[in-house]
Design a protein around this motif. Structure first.
Motif, PDB file in Angstrom:
ATOM      1  N   LEU A  44     -19.885 -39.961  51.965  1.00  0.00           N
ATOM      2  CA  LEU A  44     -19.379 -38.843  52.749  1.00  0.00           C
ATOM      3  C   LEU A  44     -20.097 -37.553  52.375  1.00  0.00           C
ATOM      4  CD1 LEU A  44     -15.531 -39.488  52.771  1.00  0.00           C
ATOM      5  CD2 LEU A  44     -17.233 -40.155  54.485  1.00  0.00           C
ATOM      6  N   SER A  45     -20.351 -36.744  53.392  1.00  0.00           N
ATOM      7  CA  SER A  45     -20.970 -35.432  53.229  1.00  0.00           C
ATOM      8  C   SER A  45     -20.863 -34.743  54.578  1.00  0.00           C
ATOM      9  CB  SER A  45     -22.446 -35.572  52.821  1.00  0.00           C
ATOM     10  OG  SER A  45     -23.210 -36.082  53.900  1.00  0.00           O
ATOM     11  N   THR A  46     -21.482 -33.579  54.713  1.00  0.00           N
ATOM     12  CA  THR A  46     -21.498 -32.917  56.012  1.00  0.00           C
ATOM     13  C   THR A  46     -22.415 -33.628  57.001  1.00  0.00           C
ATOM     14  OG1 THR A  46     -23.246 -31.424  55.260  1.00  0.00           O
ATOM     15  CG2 THR A  46     -20.960 -30.657  55.047  1.00  0.00           C
ATOM     16  N   LYS A  54     -25.266 -29.459  61.821  1.00  0.00           N
ATOM     17  CA  LYS A  54     -25.202 -29.783  60.393  1.00  0.00           C
ATOM     18  C   LYS A  54     -23.786 -29.926  59.855  1.00  0.00           C
ATOM     19  CE  LYS A  54     -29.653 -29.765  59.791  1.00  0.00           C
ATOM     20  NZ  LYS A  54     -30.378 -31.038  59.516  1.00  0.00           N
ATOM     21  N   ARG A  55     -22.765 -29.837  60.723  1.00  0.00           N
ATOM     22  CA  ARG A  55     -21.401 -30.040  60.257  1.00  0.00           C
ATOM     23  C   ARG A  55     -20.786 -31.244  60.978  1.00  0.00           C
ATOM     24  NH1 ARG A  55     -18.341 -26.653  57.438  1.00  0.00           N
ATOM     25  NH2 ARG A  55     -17.210 -28.612  57.125  1.00  0.00           N
ATOM     26  N   ASP A  97     -19.196 -33.575  59.743  1.00  0.00           N
ATOM     27  CA  ASP A  97     -17.910 -33.982  59.161  1.00  0.00           C
ATOM     28  C   ASP A  97     -16.736 -33.427  59.959  1.00  0.00           C
ATOM     29  OD1 ASP A  97     -19.018 -31.490  58.137  1.00  0.00           O
ATOM     30  OD2 ASP A  97     -17.212 -31.339  56.906  1.00  0.00           O
ATOM     31  N   THR A 108     -27.811 -42.324  59.577  1.00  0.00           N
ATOM     32  CA  THR A 108     -26.661 -41.457  59.308  1.00  0.00           C
ATOM     33  C   THR A 108     -25.378 -42.191  59.713  1.00  0.00           C
ATOM     34  OG1 THR A 108     -27.140 -40.325  61.413  1.00  0.00           O
ATOM     35  CG2 THR A 108     -27.827 -39.231  59.385  1.00  0.00           C
ATOM     36  N   ARG A 165     -23.276 -45.132  53.954  1.00  0.00           N
ATOM     37  CA  ARG A 165     -23.665 -43.797  53.508  1.00  0.00           C
ATOM     38  C   ARG A 165     -22.464 -43.075  52.900  1.00  0.00           C
ATOM     39  NH1 ARG A 165     -28.277 -40.699  55.701  1.00  0.00           N
ATOM     40  NH2 ARG A 165     -28.119 -38.560  54.924  1.00  0.00           N
TER      41      ARG A 165
END
Length: 282
Positions: free
Chosen positions: A200-202, A143-144, A146, A179, A198
């Motif tokens: 930016l996010s994690t 889930k990370r 980024d 994604t 998309r």
């Protein structure tokens, strides 16, 4: 001729380079990496890559062993020693060498630094003229996303699935929405000319080439939408492309066997690739 690589303060022939088996990058994938493109013997958009490296290292608590100027000197020296004119410079920093234990090692363990070059045709890549094919795969990562971690097993499996299908890239999807690519940022262009990617996010890596392309598109007066898009929307897009340091702007002409935009690189994608090449060569 052997390549020269860099390991922990030393430039070495590739054949002589090694790291201890207790390196945490080997045991736990406990490390961060970056790849900067080289065009005409010069680094492309390197400051942004080094800023992302610093951010990723900080996110997992590894001390950055060099400032931006120090990294750049090492990269340029490696480029010169290898006579690299086009391709990329890979750099990796791990938490270092310590007895195997999941918890961080005691203070004082020095990070491991590895760097090498790879020659590759980027600017005149024939794939950019004919267009790339893509397959969709389920996104199975942590889930990370980024953080540019060296833990890339999910991407390896996705890219292998693409390779077995004869495709150039895999577009990962989650809950019906794309994604990103296995090693790239995914874009579509709508029938009315809106460039969609998309936000930016994690959930995704903050792509350096992505950032540059969005800036160039904005400067050119093009319409940008940062929002999720579904696979179905991608199938119906007028154009599609992906971006990365090793591909720049790569047209996509087919997704899961479905032709995009008549099965040839679209005019807006070609324009964006041209704008990026101009920037990179400046």
């Amino acid at each position: 001729m052997s390549r020269t690589v860099y390991v922990n303060g030393r430039f070495l022939p590739y054949e002589e380079a090694s790291i201890p088996i207790m390196d945490r990058g080997f045991l736990f994938a406990d490390g961060i990496y970056e790849v900067s493109a080289v065009l005409g013997g010069r680094l492309v958009d390197n400051e942004a890559h080094l800023a992302r490296l610093d951010r990723s290292l900080g996110a997992i608590g590894i001390r950055n062993p060099h400032d931006a100027a120090g990294w750049t000197r090492l990269q340029e020296e490696l480029i010169a020693r290898n006579g690299l004119t086009e391709g990329g410079v890979y750099l990796q920093v791990t938490r270092g060498v310590a007895e195997r234990d999941f918890a961080f090692p005691p203070a004082g363990v020095e990070p491991t630094v590895v760097m090498f070059t790879q020659a590759k045709t980027i600017a005149n890549n024939p794939l950019a003229d004919r267009g790339a094919t893509v397959v969709s795969v389920e996104d199975l990562r942590w889930k990370r996303r980024d953080i540019k971690s060296v833990a890339l097993l999910a991407q390896v499996l996705a890219k292998q699935q693409a390779a077995e299908a004869g495709a150039a890239e895999a577009w990962m999807h989650e809950d019906g929405f794309v994604t990103e690519g296995g090693s790239s940022t995914a874009f579509i262009i709508t029938e009315d000319g809106r460039i969609v990617t998309r936000p930016l996010s994690t959930a995704i890596l903050p792509g350096i080439t992505r950032r540059a392309v969005l800036r160039l598109a904005e400067e050119a007066g093009l319409t940008i939408e940062e929002r999720p898009f579904s696979l179905e929307e991608a199938f119906a897009a007028a154009e599609a492309f992906f971006t990365s340091a090793s591909a720049f702007v790569m047209p996509v002409i087919e997704i899961d066997g479905r032709r995009i935009g008549g099965g040839q690189p679209g005019p807006l994608t070609r324009r964006l690739r041209g704008l990026y090449l101009e920037m990179a060569a400046a």
